[in-house]
Every structure is written in C-alpha cells, then in structure tokens.
Design a protein around this motif. Structure first.
Motif, short mmCIF file in Angstrom:
data_model
loop_
_atom_site.label_atom_id
_atom_site.label_comp_id
_atom_site.label_asym_id
_atom_site.label_seq_id
_atom_site.Cartn_x
_atom_site.Cartn_y
_atom_site.Cartn_z
N PHE A 707 0.86 -1.19 0.00
CA PHE A 707 0.00 0.00 0.00
C PHE A 707 0.89 1.24 0.00
O PHE A 707 1.97 1.25 0.59
N LEU A 708 0.42 2.27 -0.69
CA LEU A 708 1.17 3.52 -0.79
C LEU A 708 0.29 4.65 -0.27
O LEU A 708 -0.81 4.88 -0.78
N ILE A 709 0.75 5.32 0.78
CA ILE A 709 0.06 6.52 1.27
C ILE A 709 0.66 7.69 0.51
O ILE A 709 1.82 8.06 0.73
N SER A 710 -0.11 8.25 -0.41
CA SER A 710 0.41 9.26 -1.33
C SER A 710 -0.32 10.58 -1.13
O SER A 710 -1.39 10.64 -0.52
N GLY A 711 0.28 11.64 -1.67
CA GLY A 711 -0.32 12.96 -1.54
C GLY A 711 0.13 13.63 -0.26
O GLY A 711 1.28 13.50 0.18
N LEU A 712 -0.76 14.38 0.38
CA LEU A 712 -0.44 15.08 1.61
C LEU A 712 -0.25 14.09 2.76
O LEU A 712 -1.11 13.23 2.99
N LEU A 713 0.85 14.20 3.47
CA LEU A 713 1.12 13.29 4.58
C LEU A 713 1.06 13.98 5.95
O LEU A 713 0.75 13.34 6.95
N MET A 748 -0.80 -2.76 7.57
CA MET A 748 -1.93 -2.00 7.07
C MET A 748 -3.20 -2.13 7.89
O MET A 748 -3.95 -1.15 8.02
N PRO A 749 -3.54 -3.31 8.47
CA PRO A 749 -4.79 -3.38 9.24
C PRO A 749 -4.88 -2.35 10.35
O PRO A 749 -5.92 -1.69 10.53
N GLN A 759 -11.34 -2.27 6.00
CA GLN A 759 -10.46 -3.22 6.66
C GLN A 759 -9.66 -4.02 5.63
O GLN A 759 -10.21 -4.51 4.65
N VAL A 760 -8.38 -4.16 5.86
CA VAL A 760 -7.51 -4.90 4.97
C VAL A 760 -7.29 -6.30 5.53
O VAL A 760 -6.91 -6.47 6.69
N LYS A 761 -7.60 -7.30 4.70
CA LYS A 761 -7.37 -8.69 5.11
C LYS A 761 -6.10 -9.21 4.46
O LYS A 761 -5.88 -9.03 3.26
N LEU A 762 -5.27 -9.84 5.25
CA LEU A 762 -4.02 -10.39 4.73
C LEU A 762 -4.27 -11.72 4.05
O LEU A 762 -5.11 -12.51 4.46
N THR A 763 -3.52 -11.96 2.98
CA THR A 763 -3.59 -13.26 2.31
C THR A 763 -2.80 -14.28 3.13
O THR A 763 -1.96 -13.90 3.96
N PRO A 764 -3.05 -15.58 2.93
CA PRO A 764 -2.28 -16.60 3.66
C PRO A 764 -0.76 -16.44 3.47
O PRO A 764 0.00 -16.62 4.41
N ALA A 765 -0.32 -16.10 2.24
CA ALA A 765 1.11 -15.91 2.00
C ALA A 765 1.64 -14.72 2.80
O ALA A 765 2.77 -14.77 3.32
N GLU A 766 0.86 -13.66 2.91
CA GLU A 766 1.28 -12.49 3.69
C GLU A 766 1.33 -12.81 5.17
O GLU A 766 2.22 -12.34 5.90
N ILE A 767 0.40 -13.62 5.64
CA ILE A 767 0.42 -14.03 7.05
C ILE A 767 1.66 -14.87 7.33
O ILE A 767 2.34 -14.69 8.35
N PHE A 768 1.97 -15.79 6.42
CA PHE A 768 3.18 -16.62 6.59
C PHE A 768 4.42 -15.74 6.66
O PHE A 768 5.30 -15.92 7.51
#
Length: 849
Positions: A707-713, A748-749, A759-768
């Motif tokens: 994920f990319l937080i872009s623009g004004l920070l 990200m969650p 809400q962002v759900k992680l994939t199994p590969a991301e959880i691993f």
C-alpha cells in the motif's frame, strides 16, 4: 521597527518579502550543549513584523532556507502549526515531531508545502559540474607533527585535571566543588582543542593543494578557494604586542599553535578557590579574593601552565592556510576576499614579512581584478561567501573554467552551499569543477560529518529530497550523526569495557580522550558520551590510534546499517521501486485539504521476475569463492555456502556469518545458528539433482502487494508508523507516476483502522511472511494465534492458544497441521515451507471462521 509598522499601517495588505530569510533562522530559543541559546534579534524582529501586520502577504526568499527544522520557526505564515490543517497544536510540537522523524520527515514537510502551493523551489542546473575530491595523504613528517600536538594536548588535559584540584575546584577524591568553574574550564579546553586541530589539518593540506593549483594554472584554469578561518583576531592580538615602527620588517608566526597558547594564557585554571559548607551540609568552593578584590593565583597551577607554554613553544609551527597560499603565490597573483583589514605579506625576493593595511573597498577591488583576469587565484571566506559572483561570467574578461576548492567546509551547511554558489551561476562560459580537500586523518570526518548531516537536512527542507542538498559533494555515509552511529558507538564502548579492542585498552582510551565510560564501582555508565563528543575527542588522538579506533567503529556502523537494510527500516531518501509491472488495485481517499489537496491510500500489485540461479552459475560461484555444496536433511533443499561479512550482536561482540546461496536468493546466517541447523555437505550428484528440481519448480514470476500513502502526509502524520519513514516512487503499467510512504500488508490493518479506511485482510502468504520472516505474532479467531517458536534448534510455525481441545486438534491436523510431543506437551505446527505453509494457513482460516 515601530517606524516601519506605523508607515505601513496596521491594515497593510501588500507583500512583505524577506530576502535571505535564512538569516532569521534562529527565531526560537532552544536548548544547546551548554544551556539555552537565545533567539537572534533578526529572528525576533521578523516574527514581530509578521505578527504586527496580520493582513500582509508574506514571501520568504532564500537559497538555503533551513538546515534544521527549528530554523523554520520564523515561517509562521506557512500554517504548519496552530491552524487545524495539520496535527500540530504548537510550534514546539511541530518541531519535536518532525525532528523525531529525521530527514525523511523534513522531506515530507517540503513536498506537502509544494503540493499546497505554499512553497516553490527552483534548482540551478548542475549539468557540466564535475566533482573531484582532492585527497591529501599526510607525509611521515606531518604525522609526526600531528602526533606531537596530540600528545601535548593529552599532557595539557592531565595538567588541567591536576590544576583543578590544586585550585580546589575539584576535590582530591575527584568530587566536584564548583561545578560552574569546572564546566567553564573544560568547555574552553575542548573548544580550543577542536578549533586547533581544524586549523592544523587545514594547514597540513596546503602543500598538496599548492601543487594541485600550480597544475590547474598550467592548464589555463582559474582557481577559487573557499575557507572559513582567516586568523584575523589572532593576528591583531599578536601585532598589538609589536611596535608599529617595526611592522615594515617583522619576525612573527601566526600559526594554529597560537590558539593553544591563547587558551593557556587566558583560560587555563590558575585562580585559587576555597572550600565552604552550605546550609544543607554540602562542601563546595568559591573563588578566593585578596584585600583589593582581585582573584588570588594558585602558584602550583601557574607553574604547570608555564611549563605547558614552554613545551608548546618548542613544537614546530605551521602557518595558517590563508597565509601559506598568499605567501607562496604572492599577493600580486591572489585576490583575497575576506573581512581582514590588515594582513602580513611576504616580499617575494627577500622573504621579508611586512604588515599591509587594506581599505574597506579591498574585497570589491580584489574580486574585480579576478573577474577581469588580472589575478587567476581568488580566496574567499564567509565575508565573501554571500551575494558575490566569481563564476566564468560571459560579461567579464576572465572566462576561464573555475576550479573551486572547498579547503575548509566549516560548521554551517548553508554557508558552505552559499559559498559553492559563488562559482556556479547563470550566464557562465563553463560549469566549475568542485574539489573538496580531504586528508586521510579519520578524525577529520568530524567536520565532514557535520556538514554532510546539515546538507541532508538542507536538501530535504528546500528540495524535498536530501540528495540535492550537497549536489553529490559528500557521500551519505559521511554523515556520522545518525541513530545507527549512536548505536554503533554504544557497542564500541561495550567492547572497550570488555577489553575486546586491540588498538587500546579502556584505561588508555579514557586517558587519551578524557571521556569517562565507567562509574565509581567499575560498571559501564548508562549515560555514555554521544557521537559528537566522541568524534571531537578522537580528533586529538595520535594518527595511528584514531585511525585504528575509527576502523573498529566503522565495522560496527556497517553492521548497524546492514541490519536496518535487512529489516527494511533503513531510509536513504526517495527510492525508486522497480519491477516488471505495478498495477493499481484500488484507491481510497484518506483526507481532503480545504485547498483541494488529497491524501490517498493506493493498493498496488507488484509483478517481478524471479532471479533464478542455474546449476552452472552456482558451481562457478562455488569455485570462485571456495564454497561448499550443501543439502538440508529436513527440507531436501540445496545451497552453496560461501563466506560473508561478520556482524555484531546487541552486546557489541563480533558474530561470524556464512552466506547460503539458493536458487532464488541468498541469506546470511550466523555461524552458531548454521552449525545447529540441518545443513550438511553433499555429493555433487545429490546436490545437483535437488538444485535442478528446485529450479524447474520455481515460477518465473512472483506477485505481491503493498500500500502507498500518497499525496499530503502531514495532516495524518500522527496516524502513520514513525519507525518506518521510507518514501518510494514508482511508475504504474498505465504510465502514472506515484510517490509516497510504502506500507507493508501486515502493518496496514492497524493503520486502516486508525484512518477509518476499509479493513484490509491479509492473504495466507502475507500471514506466513509476517510470522516467519518478520517474527510477528498473528491473531487467529477463537483465541488462537500463529507465532514462531524455536524447537529442536529449528524455527517452527506454531499454532498456540490457552488450550487446544482434542476435537480442534484433529480438525487442524485435517487442514494440514501436524503435532509433536515436546517436553511432555502436545504442540501444533504449520509446515515451515512457504508454499505449503500458505496453503495450510488458508485452510486453518476457513476452519476457524
């Protein structure tokens, strides 16, 4: 000021333009090394004018806007605090928050201001500019002189400690009786020592510099030399001791040594103090005065001081850099643009020294003679470093290409940059060659480090990218004043404490530097000296000792940086991401500013080609690096073991490592961990069969997301992770260019919840990946979680909870988990293989839902 306010009127709505606005940088009182530093009168006047005319439009104009965040205190009209647009209720809160984020946070400030239309920065093209550092190796004779002065300073330090006791400023049991007098004496000593070695190193550069200048002149180039020190005040004090009628033929040395003499004569502790008891029973001391109110001199301290003066007077003198250059080339060939009102010149034929007075217009006349081609060498100091032009201007006769030597960088990055801008300007016949002059004395990194750190901050705050601050003049590694350097320094102190540094013992280090690392009971202190103090002190060590000690420090620093890179937290400014393809999956608006500026959260899918190492290349690598062919008895994987760099643990001890080269990557493993693993030597036939199998099964591409937080920070500053400030740029498959803070899926969650996003759900590969690679626990449903456990000297992926029933255990086993009895307890594990583990995690998630 009041006249100006009255003339404009309280309802004035015109424009107030502050040119060279960086001069108001010290508009805020701030804590320094020796207490609070007052705000400058210029800064306070600028704030007063802005506050008195609230309707006026304000324009800040500067080539070097700020080298640290607190320098922006004058820029109240930018609305960075107390406006509600940004989460900073006060100026102090803004400064502390951004300083905590380091240079990366400064870059964000600049980019957000540009996005809001509050800030505009142009950049002079550096096309054609060349950078060639002039490296100056010290000769054996120069090393001998340097070491002699280093030893003299160590003697001065020892005598100063004895003098403090003789004067009763410090008790003979080392208890401080007068804190203020002790701090004043030591602060003056360290200040003079640092200034002296800066002058000494600069003076030692001159023989090599002179040879380089002579070559430049033969090639038809024009030479510009930038310095900071002119020794004018020292020269005036020495000339005041000589009758004016003798100024036409004088015998005088104006050398860096005189600074030490000046310290001994005016700041060395020689005044007597007497002890007294306070009302609460503490024993302190105060200065002893005679009947006429004059301070009484301690004769013992006076004898020590006179002996030190005699010792220093016997050491070889080295003329200051400015005088060396003018005396060698002659004042007829050198244009001097400094603030000196008089100088000591040398008659070329007789080498007679005489005093020459300079009129107020001397600097302008000298600069003009250089631009007209009458003189081919120009030397300027800070007095000629702003608002002047020494470039190859097409409007003047001297259009020879400039060689700009940065002989003395000084302590202020803005002054250094202003100086560099004198020889590179518009309407020039050719771009200059910039040559910083650097010796092989490792302690000189002290001065380079300060300027490099401030150049980073200058580039971040004025361009939004730190790399533009010094335009490549210094390497980012020259900046030693970082969190990584502080951590490496603590490890170095720990090694010294344990006696694991060969170059010197703890006692030698403390005696040579004057730094105390241990408490009275012998334990290592909690509040150890900082990196600046360390760099200051090693400058006064003999060359060999400081170089070898610095080498140990650099090994520790490299390990810190390498660890940060491996953890993904090392930030070097804006980095460019590259892959086969970046695709935007979704966009979500996080925040909209009243001006229309937005903050976006963009989900991006990355497709990258896997770098697969063939058998032939692996075998070639093994032969070149004398590697070993290995097979893992548990997983059946193949690898090539080769040597690699060592690292250090949290205690500062060196840990040897090996590198395991695999078909799809390389990992560095500590030697103890490798010895306890299942990797074993294998025959070439078995190793090649397993390697080929893995290569055949390896997919050519892999897909991941971030994920990319872009623009004004700045408006959402407090909601982002302050531990990872890395900023990336990329170009999507549709040609769109994006820039922002990258957020890994596992982080990200929590961020989505704080920002009110979906809400962002992680994939199994991301959880691993989160659990096995990042070593972070992942919470499952039903009170269970996934974590990494070390079992039988091997890292496992384990399902843990307060109690896993027999029924649930059987269901988990059916999903692909397996159990083992460890220490009479049943434990549930997920396969540690990435591909198989992700499949099992997916089934476990479905089961628990």
């Amino acid at each position: 000021m009041q006249q100006l306010i009255d003339w404009l009127g309280r309802d004035f709505e015109g424009v107030i333009a502050f040119d060279e606005s960086h001069a108001m940088g010290n508009a805020l009182a701030e804590a320094g090394m020796r207490g609070m530093k007052k705000a400058s009168q210029q800064g306070l006047a600028g704030l007063r004018l802005q506050n008195a005319l609230p309707k006026a439009r304000v324009l800040y104009v500067s080539a070097t806007g700020a080298t640290k965040v607190s320098n922006l205190a004058y820029a109240t009209r930018l609305g960075l605090w107390q406006t509600g647009d940004f989460p900073f209720p006060s100026r102090a809160d803004f400064i502390s928050s951004i300083e905590a984020g380091g240079v990366a946070a400064m870059e964000v400030v600049c980019r957000d201001l540009k996005a809001l239309g509050l800030y505009f920065a142009r950049n002079l093209s550096f096309s054609g500019v060349e950078y060639e550092a002039l490296e100056v190796p010290l000769s054996p004779e120069q090393v001998g002189i340097y070491d002699a002065y280093a030893q003299a300073f160590q003697v001065i330090h020892t005598h100063m400690e004895e003098a403090l006791k003789a004067c009763h400023i410090v008790a003979f049991n080392d208890e401080t009786l007068n804190r203020q007098a002790k701090m004043a004496a030591k602060a003056m000593f360290e200040s003079h020592k640092q200034r002296f070695f800066n002058h000494l190193i600069t003076a030692m550069k001159c023989p090599t510099l002179i040879r380089s200048i002579e070559e430049d002149l033969q090639q038809g180039l024009a030479v510009v030399i930038q310095i900071v020190s002119t020794n004018e005040e020292l020269m005036k004090r020495r000339l005041a001791e000589i009758p004016v009628e003798e100024w036409h033929d004088i015998n005088i040395d104006i050398t860096p040594r005189e600074y030490v003499m000046d310290y001994l004569l005016h700041a060395f502790p020689i005044y007597l103090y007497e002890g007294y008891m306070t009302e609460d029973g503490n024993v302190l001391s105060r200065q002893v005065l005679d009947d006429e109110g004059n301070p009484v001199i301690c004769q013992e301290a006076l004898v020590q001081r006179d002996a030190l003066i005699e010792r220093l007077a016997s050491l070889p003198p080295l003329p200051g850099a400015l005088d060396q250059l003018i005396h060698h080339f002659g004042h007829e060939r050198v244009a001097e643009v400094t603030g000196r009102s008089q100088r000591i010149l040398c008659e070329p034929e007789t080498r007679r020294l005489f005093v020459s007075k300079r009129p107020a217009s001397a600097s302008l006349d000298e600069a003009q003679s250089f631009m007209d081609g009458e003189k081919q060498i120009l030397i300027f100091s800070d007095a000629g470093g702003t608002g002047r032009s020494y470039h190859a201007d097409l409007c003047y006769k001297n259009t020879r290409r400039r060689v700009h030597y940065l002989l003395e960088a000084g302590w202020r990055a803005d002054n250094a940059i202003q100086g560099l801008g004198r020889s590179h300007r518009t309407n020039q016949a050719s771009a200059p060659i910039f040559r910083p002059v650097i010796t092989d004395v490792r302690g000189e990194r002290r001065f380079i480090s300060t300027i490099a750190r401030r150049l980073d901050a200058l580039g971040a705050l004025t361009r939004g990218q730190r790399q533009t601050g010094g335009q490549g003049l210094f390497d980012p590694r020259d900046n030693l004043e970082s969190a990584y350097a502080e951590a490496a320094l603590r490890q170095l102190f720990a090694l010294l404490y344990r006696g694991e540094v060969k170059v010197c013992s703890l006692a030698q280090f403390e005696a040579a530097t004057g730094l105390s690392l241990t408490r009275e009971e012998g334990h290592l202190k909690q509040n150890l000296p900082g990196i600046r103090q360390f760099l200051n002190r090693i400058l006064a060590l003999p060359i060999r000792m400081q170089n070898e000690l610095f080498e140990v420090f650099e090994v520790l620093l490299e390990a810190q940086v390498e660890g940060a890179i491996a953890a993904g937290t090392y930030e070097t400014g804006v980095e460019t991401l590259r892959a086969e393809k970046f695709s935007v999956v979704s966009r979500e608006t996080v925040y909209t500013h009243p001006t229309g500026g937005e903050t976006l959260c963009i989900e991006i899918e990355k497709l990258e080609r896997n770098q697969i190492l063939t058998v032939d290349k692996a075998l070639s690598l093994s032969r070149e690096q004398q590697g070993e062919l290995l097979v893992n008895e548990r997983s059946g994987r193949a690898a090539v073991k080769v040597s690699t760099s060592s690292t250090v643990n949290t205690e500062g001890a060196v840990v040897r490592r090996v590198a395991l080269v695999r078909p799809t990557g390389r990992v560095k493993v500590p030697l103890p961990e490798f010895n306890n693993s299942s990797w074993r030597n294998a025959t070439r036939g078995k190793w090649q069969r397993l390697w080929d199998e893995e290569v055949a099964n390896a997919p050519p591409f892999s897909t991941s997301r971030f994920f990319l937080i872009s623009g004004l920070l700045l408006p959402i500053w407090n909601s982002l992770d302050s531990n990872n400030m890395r900023v990336f740029r990329l170009q999507t498959d549709t040609g769109e260019r994006l820039l922002g803070r990258m957020i890994e899926p596992e982080a990200m969650p929590a961020i989505a919840e704080s920002l009110g996003l979906r809400q962002v759900k992680l994939t199994p590969a991301e959880i691993f990946h989160q659990v096995m690679e990042k070593r972070q626990r992942y919470q499952l449903s039903g009170g269970l979680s996934l974590k990494v456990s070390l079992v039988m000297k091997e890292y496992r992926l384990e399902v843990v909870g307060t109690h896993i029933s027999d029924g649930l255990c059987n269901q988990l086993k059916a999903a692909g988990c397996f159990t083992e009895i460890v220490s009479y307890k049943r434990r549930v594990f997920v396969p540690a293989n990435a591909e198989q583990g992700a499949v099992v995690i997916e089934k476990v998630l479905e089961l628990l839902q």
